[in-house]
Scaffold this active site. Sequence first.
Site, PDB file in Angstrom:
ATOM      1  N   GLN A   1       0.823  -1.212   0.000  1.00  0.00           N
ATOM      2  CA  GLN A   1       0.000   0.000   0.000  1.00  0.00           C
ATOM      3  C   GLN A   1       0.857   1.262   0.000  1.00  0.00           C
ATOM      4  O   GLN A   1       0.465   2.292  -0.543  1.00  0.00           O
ATOM      5  CB  GLN A   1      -0.918   0.013   1.221  1.00  0.00           C
TER       6      GLN A   1
ATOM      7  N   HIS B   1       1.484   3.070  -3.357  1.00  0.00           N
ATOM      8  CA  HIS B   1       0.420   3.764  -4.094  1.00  0.00           C
ATOM      9  C   HIS B   1       0.743   5.242  -4.274  1.00  0.00           C
ATOM     10  O   HIS B   1       0.484   5.830  -5.320  1.00  0.00           O
ATOM     11  CB  HIS B   1      -0.929   3.614  -3.371  1.00  0.00           C
TER      12      HIS B   1
ATOM     13  N   GLU C   1      -8.908   1.052   5.641  1.00  0.00           N
ATOM     14  CA  GLU C   1      -9.444   0.607   4.350  1.00  0.00           C
ATOM     15  C   GLU C   1      -9.203  -0.898   4.200  1.00  0.00           C
ATOM     16  O   GLU C   1     -10.107  -1.650   3.866  1.00  0.00           O
ATOM     17  CB  GLU C   1      -8.755   1.370   3.222  1.00  0.00           C
ATOM     18  N   HIS C   2      -7.964  -1.328   4.427  1.00  0.00           N
ATOM     19  CA  HIS C   2      -7.606  -2.742   4.380  1.00  0.00           C
ATOM     20  C   HIS C   2      -7.100  -3.164   5.763  1.00  0.00           C
ATOM     21  O   HIS C   2      -6.223  -2.508   6.319  1.00  0.00           O
ATOM     22  CB  HIS C   2      -6.498  -3.005   3.363  1.00  0.00           C
TER      23      HIS C   2
ATOM     24  N   ASP D   1      -7.160  -6.901  -4.071  1.00  0.00           N
ATOM     25  CA  ASP D   1      -7.044  -5.835  -5.061  1.00  0.00           C
ATOM     26  C   ASP D   1      -7.361  -6.323  -6.467  1.00  0.00           C
ATOM     27  O   ASP D   1      -7.795  -5.547  -7.313  1.00  0.00           O
ATOM     28  CB  ASP D   1      -5.622  -5.260  -5.041  1.00  0.00           C
TER      29      ASP D   1
ATOM     30  N   HIS E   1     -54.040  14.105   5.209  1.00  0.00           N
ATOM     31  CA  HIS E   1     -53.614  12.724   5.431  1.00  0.00           C
ATOM     32  C   HIS E   1     -54.742  11.934   6.109  1.00  0.00           C
ATOM     33  O   HIS E   1     -55.050  10.799   5.741  1.00  0.00           O
ATOM     34  CB  HIS E   1     -52.361  12.674   6.322  1.00  0.00           C
TER      35      HIS E   1
END
Length: 875
Positions: free
Chosen positions: A698, A701, A767-768, A801, A860
Amino acid sequence: MATPILVSFDPSNPSDSGLALDQIAYFGRVLIKASSLAEAEEFLRANLRLLDVYVDATAVASSGVLVDILNAGAAKIFITLDQLTALTQEQSVPSSRIVVYASSDSQIDAFQSWVSEKYERREAGLATESAAVKALADKLGMNLEAQNLYQTLSGSPSEETLKEAVKQGAVSVLSSDALTFDRSQADGKVMAASLIAARAVADQSNGLYATTVTDERGTCLGLVWSSDESISEALRTGTGVYQSRKRGLWYKGQSSGDVQELIRVGFDCDSDCLVFTVKQIGRGFCHLGTASCFGPYNGLSRLQKTLQERKADAPEGSYTARLFNDPKLTQAKIMEEADELCRANTKEEIAFEAADLFYFALTRCVAAGVSLEDVERNLDLKNLKVKRRKGDAKGPWAEKAGVAPAAPAAPAAPAAPAPAPVPESQLKADESRIEMTRVVTASTSVDVVKDHLKRPSQKSNDAIVGLVRPIIQDVRENGDAGVLKYTHKFEKATSLTSPVLHAPYPAELMKLSPETQDAIDVSISNISKFHAAQGSSNDTLQMETMPGVVCSRFSRPIERVGLYIPGGTAVLPSTAMMLGVPAMVAGCKKIVLASPPRSDGSISPEIVYVAHKVGAESIVLAGGAQAVAAMAYGTESISKVDKILGPGNQFVTAAKMLVANDTSAGVSIDMPAGPSEVLVVADEKANPAFVASDLLSQAEHGVDSQVILIAINLNEQQLQAIEDEVDKQARALPRMDIVRGSLEHSVTFVVRDLNEAMTLSNEYAPEHLILQIENAEAAVEQVQNAGSVFIGQWTPESVGDYSAGVNHSLPTYGYAKQYSGVNLGSFLKHITSSNLTAQGLLGLSRTVEQLAGVEGLDAHKRAVSIRVAHMKQQQ
């Protein structure tokens, strides 16, 4: 490199302080004491252009004031250990700007412990009274040549004591009233020249000191020799005085008139060579009449010398004379050339126009008596700023350039994330160890742990929105032309004449190796199977809540979806699969992909192939805010969509949120997004190589990515094994520089047990989440917040992924506390229905009428009562 002497000076009693400031300036730096920002600022304003100012700020109580003193221009601050602790908890200050007083072994040990927590802290300085300089430097791992170790000398030490201290290698800190430049007026004071000579390394053949002479801009004028006597004379007279091997003392310019004013005396990195910085007067340094012994000046230095000469003797009526005598003409030319530089496109044009702008700007400076040295000193002072201005372009200039008011000038490519600043450690030594900060939770306060859990800071949302809004408006109003405008500008794909590629896609755009095609096909199959299985949870639901009242829920695919595929630092066909496959499985009627093209206008064949496999209608050849706007509003050739999904940088996220909040766009989005991140939980059974590989997967990235390791009760040897693997594996990666930048703000937490590990993980909401622990499946029950979980040592995040089947489009930046990752339901909308019999309505009538009456909604109520009355009439 400055001399090995740091002179302390008392601004409140300048007449009683021995050496005057202009004499102290020969050493290049001074240490003053200040108890408030006002005291420091007063001295800094008056003397910043004379020398580097170090401030003893031990009497300052506030960490904020310490930062303000640095921001005002102090080169370094001297502080206590308590101040250091408070400062580093509250503020972000480069360690190279800090010197810590430590008077005892325990304080030195505390300083060493603080430095060891982060690699970049090695640049911090230490001030001590200890005479065991070399032993202390060895203990702390300090290089004495870096001048980070300061020896404070109080009272009136003898010259021999000071010489010995200087020879040891530390920077000697002593009062200005202990020094003198004039031997005849010593009166017990120490000759400063003797201390400088004590550090210098003499040439073995002649006993003299090699000396480089430079001008104020650092340009080398020549190489000469110095002696103890010549150094003393240079300091006493404030001029360039050297030692001639044939004629003895050489007072430069004594016969030619090309004299030198002494600015500063220093050393090279290892004291092999003295450095005299001077202001050269007359023709130049060389006996041939040139500026230096290496030939005439070049570039800006040459231009400055020419302009200075023309200012003194420009022919009457000449253009140069007009420039010097007519300020309005010079101002007009500067504005004209600045405008032409802004409009230049090619490298040659930009270089030509920049040269013209420099010429007229320097003419303006010379006319006002401002030198290049003054300008460069101001640049150096700006570099000392700790807090930065936003740098907004002023109103009329922002408007003229098409920049939103009060927003920073647009970056070269909003479609790509702004790179994080390169760590200073990387600039100085790319071979430095690549590692993460280590935090032991048992010995760290809760607040500090929380601080380390924070993500890397992102740009101000207001600033991002200010850049994105005009792009969205342009595309909305100008359609294809607007999209092409920004694709040409940001992706440099100037050959593109259409912003979209429609299906069916030509086979030549999908030329893949058999291996790549097979890998994509296997991945699409697994992703399709897993997402198709999710359909069972979206089947029609029907139940009778009470007799005659049947409620149901059924799902329908979102008809038109736009899928954003990033194309910044890496091509991501995997994202095209993760978004395209569930859209296909859900049955979306129209699938539109968007991804930035290459500079030649083409797009990754892998992405085109995925678009073909999932039945995408078209591919928008654009990235960033312009792609989001095109899909949100539609253009002549780009279909409008109902929902936009997919990750992106801050500009893409801001654009998605803007169009989602615009009711006229009629579009929704999947989730907010931030940089990629992973959290690995590892125990003593974890393989260090596996852990390191997961962290780095990661980190590569982008420099704004973050990785977290939570180590459960690992000892020093086990932690070191993981850190060694991180360093070794990182160096083998082609994206090593990106990894280094990411790990600068990544953290290893050392915790006691699994419960503490999962508490930290849930607070971070990664996230992971990777569980490299014994009996990992059982730990899943403790997972409260995460985008996707990877269980056990044989489940790297990489499989998620690409090919396992789960989706990799996941919530980041802590949004896993509120959002799910992309799934089949992301492409569906759920519709409910009610179906009542007459008896069913009769059974509910009193309940509904009562609640409608409570809310005062008579219509109503009447919608029920009229029907009930009708039923009774029919009976």
